[in-house]
Design a protein around this motif. Structure first.
Motif, PDB file in Angstrom:
ATOM      1  N   ASP A  13       0.977  -1.008   0.010  1.00 59.77           N
ATOM      2  CA  ASP A  13       0.076  -0.065   0.068  1.00 59.77           C
ATOM      3  C   ASP A  13       0.976   1.363   0.168  1.00 59.77           C
ATOM      4  O   ASP A  13       0.543   2.403  -0.196  1.00 59.77           O
ATOM      5  N   ASP A  14       2.097   1.020   0.323  1.00 58.80           N
ATOM      6  CA  ASP A  14       3.076   2.222   0.213  1.00 58.80           C
ATOM      7  C   ASP A  14       3.686   2.541  -1.227  1.00 58.80           C
ATOM      8  O   ASP A  14       4.446   1.460  -1.561  1.00 58.80           O
ATOM      9  N   ALA A  15       3.419   3.390  -2.079  1.00 55.45           N
ATOM     10  CA  ALA A  15       3.653   3.736  -3.219  1.00 55.45           C
ATOM     11  C   ALA A  15       5.198   3.777  -3.437  1.00 55.45           C
ATOM     12  O   ALA A  15       5.660   3.313  -4.361  1.00 55.45           O
ATOM     13  N   ASP A  16       5.769   4.365  -2.248  1.00 47.88           N
ATOM     14  CA  ASP A  16       7.115   4.404  -2.375  1.00 47.88           C
ATOM     15  C   ASP A  16       7.876   3.226  -2.467  1.00 47.88           C
ATOM     16  O   ASP A  16       8.915   3.096  -3.059  1.00 47.88           O
ATOM     17  N   ILE A  17       7.396   2.292  -1.691  1.00 47.63           N
ATOM     18  CA  ILE A  17       7.943   1.155  -1.576  1.00 47.63           C
ATOM     19  C   ILE A  17       8.007   0.319  -2.833  1.00 47.63           C
ATOM     20  O   ILE A  17       8.763  -0.314  -3.265  1.00 47.63           O
ATOM     21  N   SER A  19       7.310   1.540  -5.620  1.00 45.55           N
ATOM     22  CA  SER A  19       8.173   2.127  -6.908  1.00 45.55           C
ATOM     23  C   SER A  19       9.932   1.531  -6.570  1.00 45.55           C
ATOM     24  O   SER A  19      10.612   1.209  -7.720  1.00 45.55           O
ATOM     25  N   LEU A  20      10.074   1.500  -5.288  1.00 44.05           N
ATOM     26  CA  LEU A  20      11.599   1.121  -5.026  1.00 44.05           C
ATOM     27  C   LEU A  20      11.832  -0.305  -5.573  1.00 44.05           C
ATOM     28  O   LEU A  20      12.668  -0.737  -6.234  1.00 44.05           O
ATOM     29  N   ASP A  56       3.140  -7.274   0.498  1.00 46.21           N
ATOM     30  CA  ASP A  56       3.406  -6.776   1.885  1.00 46.21           C
ATOM     31  C   ASP A  56       2.305  -7.254   2.817  1.00 46.21           C
ATOM     32  O   ASP A  56       1.005  -7.887   2.481  1.00 46.21           O
ATOM     33  N   MET A  58       1.205  -5.816   5.774  1.00 42.09           N
ATOM     34  CA  MET A  58      -0.143  -5.154   6.422  1.00 42.09           C
ATOM     35  C   MET A  58      -0.565  -4.331   5.204  1.00 42.09           C
ATOM     36  O   MET A  58      -0.062  -3.453   4.837  1.00 42.09           O
ATOM     37  N   ALA A  87       6.622  -5.505   8.126  1.00 42.17           N
ATOM     38  CA  ALA A  87       7.098  -4.608   9.039  1.00 42.17           C
ATOM     39  C   ALA A  87       6.946  -4.848  10.672  1.00 42.17           C
ATOM     40  O   ALA A  87       7.393  -4.162  11.392  1.00 42.17           O
ATOM     41  N   ARG A  88       6.241  -5.967  10.778  1.00 41.97           N
ATOM     42  CA  ARG A  88       5.990  -6.432  12.080  1.00 41.97           C
ATOM     43  C   ARG A  88       7.201  -7.365  12.570  1.00 41.97           C
ATOM     44  O   ARG A  88       7.801  -7.947  11.786  1.00 41.97           O
ATOM     45  N   VAL A  89       7.334  -7.087  13.973  1.00 41.87           N
ATOM     46  CA  VAL A  89       8.582  -8.117  14.482  1.00 41.87           C
ATOM     47  C   VAL A  89       7.987  -9.263  15.097  1.00 41.87           C
ATOM     48  O   VAL A  89       8.780 -10.155  15.145  1.00 41.87           O
ATOM     49  N   LYS A 108      10.965  -5.710   7.055  1.00 39.24           N
ATOM     50  CA  LYS A 108      11.289  -4.064   6.854  1.00 39.24           C
ATOM     51  C   LYS A 108      11.901  -3.526   7.913  1.00 39.24           C
ATOM     52  O   LYS A 108      11.713  -3.835   8.892  1.00 39.24           O
ATOM     53  N   PRO A 109      13.039  -2.518   7.882  1.00 41.33           N
ATOM     54  CA  PRO A 109      13.173  -2.211   6.340  1.00 41.33           C
ATOM     55  C   PRO A 109      14.288  -3.099   5.571  1.00 41.33           C
ATOM     56  O   PRO A 109      15.201  -3.766   6.589  1.00 41.33           O
ATOM     57  N   PHE A 110      14.237  -3.631   4.479  1.00 40.47           N
ATOM     58  CA  PHE A 110      15.034  -4.466   4.032  1.00 40.47           C
ATOM     59  C   PHE A 110      15.732  -3.837   2.895  1.00 40.47           C
ATOM     60  O   PHE A 110      15.591  -2.487   2.369  1.00 40.47           O
TER      61      PHE A 110
ATOM     62  N   SER B 244       5.402  -0.323  14.944  1.00 38.72           N
ATOM     63  CA  SER B 244       6.188  -1.134  14.083  1.00 38.72           C
ATOM     64  C   SER B 244       6.170  -1.032  12.549  1.00 38.72           C
ATOM     65  O   SER B 244       7.372  -0.689  12.000  1.00 38.72           O
ATOM     66  N   HIS B 245       4.991  -0.843  12.219  1.00 39.00           N
ATOM     67  CA  HIS B 245       4.559  -0.722  10.943  1.00 39.00           C
ATOM     68  C   HIS B 245       4.863   0.695  10.144  1.00 39.00           C
ATOM     69  O   HIS B 245       5.427   0.779   9.335  1.00 39.00           O
ATOM     70  N   ARG B 248       8.718   1.648  10.279  1.00 37.70           N
ATOM     71  CA  ARG B 248       9.655   1.078   9.503  1.00 37.70           C
ATOM     72  C   ARG B 248       9.336   1.169   8.164  1.00 37.70           C
ATOM     73  O   ARG B 248      10.177   1.162   7.233  1.00 37.70           O
ATOM     74  N   THR B 252      12.102   2.265   5.373  1.00 39.68           N
ATOM     75  CA  THR B 252      12.274   1.216   4.361  1.00 39.68           C
ATOM     76  C   THR B 252      12.366   1.869   2.926  1.00 39.68           C
ATOM     77  O   THR B 252      13.628   1.743   2.168  1.00 39.68           O
ATOM     78  N   SER B 253      11.656   2.862   2.817  1.00 38.40           N
ATOM     79  CA  SER B 253      11.986   3.883   1.617  1.00 38.40           C
ATOM     80  C   SER B 253      13.003   4.812   1.872  1.00 38.40           C
ATOM     81  O   SER B 253      13.782   4.603   0.854  1.00 38.40           O
ATOM     82  N   TYR B 257      15.969   3.669  -1.008  1.00 37.97           N
ATOM     83  CA  TYR B 257      16.259   4.856  -2.095  1.00 37.97           C
ATOM     84  C   TYR B 257      17.792   5.351  -1.989  1.00 37.97           C
ATOM     85  O   TYR B 257      18.434   5.520  -2.901  1.00 37.97           O
ATOM     86  N   LEU B 260      19.901   2.912  -3.483  1.00 38.95           N
ATOM     87  CA  LEU B 260      19.865   3.016  -5.181  1.00 38.95           C
ATOM     88  C   LEU B 260      20.712   4.141  -5.287  1.00 38.95           C
ATOM     89  O   LEU B 260      21.635   4.108  -6.199  1.00 38.95           O
TER      90      LEU B 260
END
Lengths: 126, 469
Positions: A13-17, A19-20, A56, A58, A87-89, A108-110, B244-245, B248, B252-253, B257, B260
């Motif tokens: 649901d996170d557009a940045d991720i 795209s990444l 993902d 969540m 993203a959950r531990v 995450k973060p990966f 957490s979510h 994180r 992650t972003s 990035y 990259l």
């Protein structure tokens, strides 16, 4: 060139991720389709089964774990390898993911590079 | 004087000289006069007495009315014993005011009839009322036990009072009036006692109701509190999950990035850009560690700290921790030494134990100035594995040592010297050590360095069997 470019479904649901991940995988030579929620991901997977799905956990509407479970229920999609992003531990989440039939998971973060390596490992194995 | 006597004698002689008829006539005249005088005196005396009696009667009638009013009041109190607590208070106030009225009436009674018996009676009555006041005071203060005890004692006084009244009665000139007084005083006494009993009953009922209400309130409060605690627990779990979510995901972003860009995927990166971006990465790493620490602490709080029960080679853990800290030690101009003896494996969580070691080594490096030395030791002592992390830093004051393992506690020197940290590292270290059935302790003096000592049990704990089963 005889072999077609592998198709990878990315759902987050996170557009940045999205795209990444898409950027990394496209650079690595894969074709990528993106979904921003679980339902959309399932719909895309059923319309055109990908060679691998990066989901993902969540996500709105359907969680990555639920999408995995549904993919496993359908004959056309049951063999699609799934990498979960969490993203959950809590260890319980990871366990639930594997129980649903996921092949791998990344917390995450990966590192996008690490994701690419895992994708390559799974697709190379097949 | 001497002359007077013969004059008086003369007159006597003159009377004696009167003839008997005249004497008889004079006597005949004298008798009605004397009778009339006596009658007048009697009338006056009777009138006076009647007046006194009437005044007494008026007073007594008033006492009777007050008594009736008191009785009505008590009946009312009993009937309406629903909203009890307030009512008890109000009735007690009214009883007190009636009691004051009775006092005034007694005053009138004692001044209108000054004989001794009445005075005694009034005195006895006042003594009784004094005791009654004590009972009222206890009732008012809801000292029911004390009130009842005093009330029982009053019972004896009442008997004495009434016996005294009975004895007086026989000596009264005006029986009827006295009887009325006795009856009325008796009625008042009875009514006052009735008031006491009713007051006691009302108080008892009120107390029972209040106790029941208090119990119910307490029960509801407890249920509410439990509900709140459950909500809070859920909220905390939700919070842990969402922190957490939510934290994180953006990290992650940021890190993805950055990776990259640093890898040149978005074009050539010059040295200065690389330097700046490495600062961004270091800080996002720090932020990530902080998120991890906070979540760890939340897990400890929720009692959800999971400690794996695996076979752990402590020597390997210690070596890895020291190895990974070498770059930072070199950067800070510090000597980092390892003195490890072979120890049997312990049962525990390898990841957590590594985290514990990393926290202690990283602390030692942070708080030791350039040129200093950090030594990590591992050895077995009896049934315990002992890990020590010793530094030659500024040391920790005794006051700070006491609070060192508290969450978010930072020593004054750490704050002054702006050493980075959240104050969570040692509380986490403690939780991990204790989660393994071990201990952590500090030995330090200002200016003389600091040594942290961890002891972990070497005896395989029972969980091993459960974990492998």
């Amino acid at each position: 060139v005889s072999e077609p470019t592998p198709l990878i479904l990315i759902a987050d649901d996170d557009a940045d991720i999205r795209s990444l991940v898409a950027f990394r995988l496209e650079r690595a030579g894969y074709e990528v389709v993106q979904a921003s929620d679980g339902e959309h991901a399932l719909q895309l997977a059923l319309e055109r089964p990908p060679d691998l799905a990066v989901l993902d956990v969540m996500m709105p509407r359907l969680t990555g774990i639920e999408v995995t479970r549904r993919l496993r229920e359908n004959e056309d999609t049951r063999r699609i390898p799934v990498i979960l992003l969490t993203a959950r531990v809590q260890e319980a989440d990871v366990a639930a993911g594997f129980e649903a039939g996921a092949d791998d998971y990344l917390k995450k973060p990966f590192s996008p590079q690490e994701l690419r390596s895992r994708v390559q490992a799974i697709l190379g194995r097949r | 004087m001497r002359r007077a006597r013969p004059r008086s004698g003369d007159r006597h002689d003159r009377i004696d000289d009167e003839n008997p008829l005249v004497q008889a006539l004079r006597l005949t005249l004298l008798v009605p006069i004397l009778v009339a005088a006596a009658a007048a005196a009697t009338i006056v005396a009777l009138h006076h007495r009647a007046d006194a009696a009437r005044r007494g009667e008026i007073t007594l009638a008033k006492i009777g009315r007050d008594a009736n009013e008191l009785r009505a009041l008590e009946t009312d109190a009993l009937l309406r014993a629903t909203n009890l607590h307030e009512r008890v208070e109000r009735h007690l106030r009214e009883i007190k005011s009636l009691r004051a009225t009775l006092d005034r009436r007694l005053e009138v009674l004692s001044s209108s009839d000054r004989d001794e018996q009445t005075a005694d009676l009034v005195q006895s009555f006042r003594t009784f009322l004094g005791s009654f006041d004590a009972v009222l005071a206890d009732l008012r203060a809801h000292r029911l036990g004390a009130a009842l005890a005093k009330y029982r004692a009053l019972g004896g006084q009442t008997a004495d009072l009434q016996a005294g009244l009975g004895a007086d009665e026989r000596e009264r000139r005006d029986r009827a009036q006295r009887e009325t007084t006795i009856v009325d005083v008796g009625t008042v006494v009875t009514l006052l006692l009735a008031a006491l009993i009713i007051g006691a009953v009302i108080t008892r009922l009120a107390r029972a109701r209040i106790a029941a209400a208090a119990h119910e309130v307490e029960r509801r409060a407890l249920a509410f509190q439990n509900e709140q605690l459950r909500d809070l627990d859920r909220l905390k779990d939700d919070f842990v999950a969402s922190v957490s979510h939510e934290l994180r995901t953006p990290l992650t972003s940021i890190q993805g990035y950055l990776e990259l860009v640093l890898e040149g995927e978005a074009g050539e990166v010059n040295d200065e850009q690389r330097h700046f971006l490495s600062i961004v990465r270091r800080n996002s790493d720090r932020l990530l560690r902080l998120v991890g620490d906070l979540l760890f602490v939340a897990q400890i709080d929720a009692g959800k700290l999971e400690i794996e029960r695996d076979d752990v080679d402590l020597q390997a853990v210690v070596e890895e921790s020291v190895q990974s800290a070498r770059p930072r030690a070199a950067e800070g101009g510090l000597a980092l030494e390892l003195e490890a003896q072979p120890v049997p494996h312990v049962v525990g969580d390898r990841v957590r134990l590594a985290q514990l070691l990393d926290n202690l080594v990283s602390n030692a490096l942070k708080f030791t100035p350039a040129g200093g030395r950090v030594v990590v030791r591992l050895r077995a002592e009896g049934q315990r594995a002992v890990v020590e992390v010793e530094d030659t830093g500024a040391g920790i004051s005794a006051a700070d040592q006491e609070r060192l393992f508290e969450r978010f506690f930072r020593t004054a020197s750490a704050t002054e010297r702006a050493v980075q940290g959240t104050g969570l590292g040692l509380s986490i270290a403690k939780a991990i050590a204790e989660g393994h059935g071990g201990t952590i302790a500090v030995r330090s003096a200002e200016g003389a360095g600091t040594t942290f000592r961890i002891e972990l049990p070497l005896v395989p704990v029972r969980h091993t069997a459960e974990a492998s089963a």
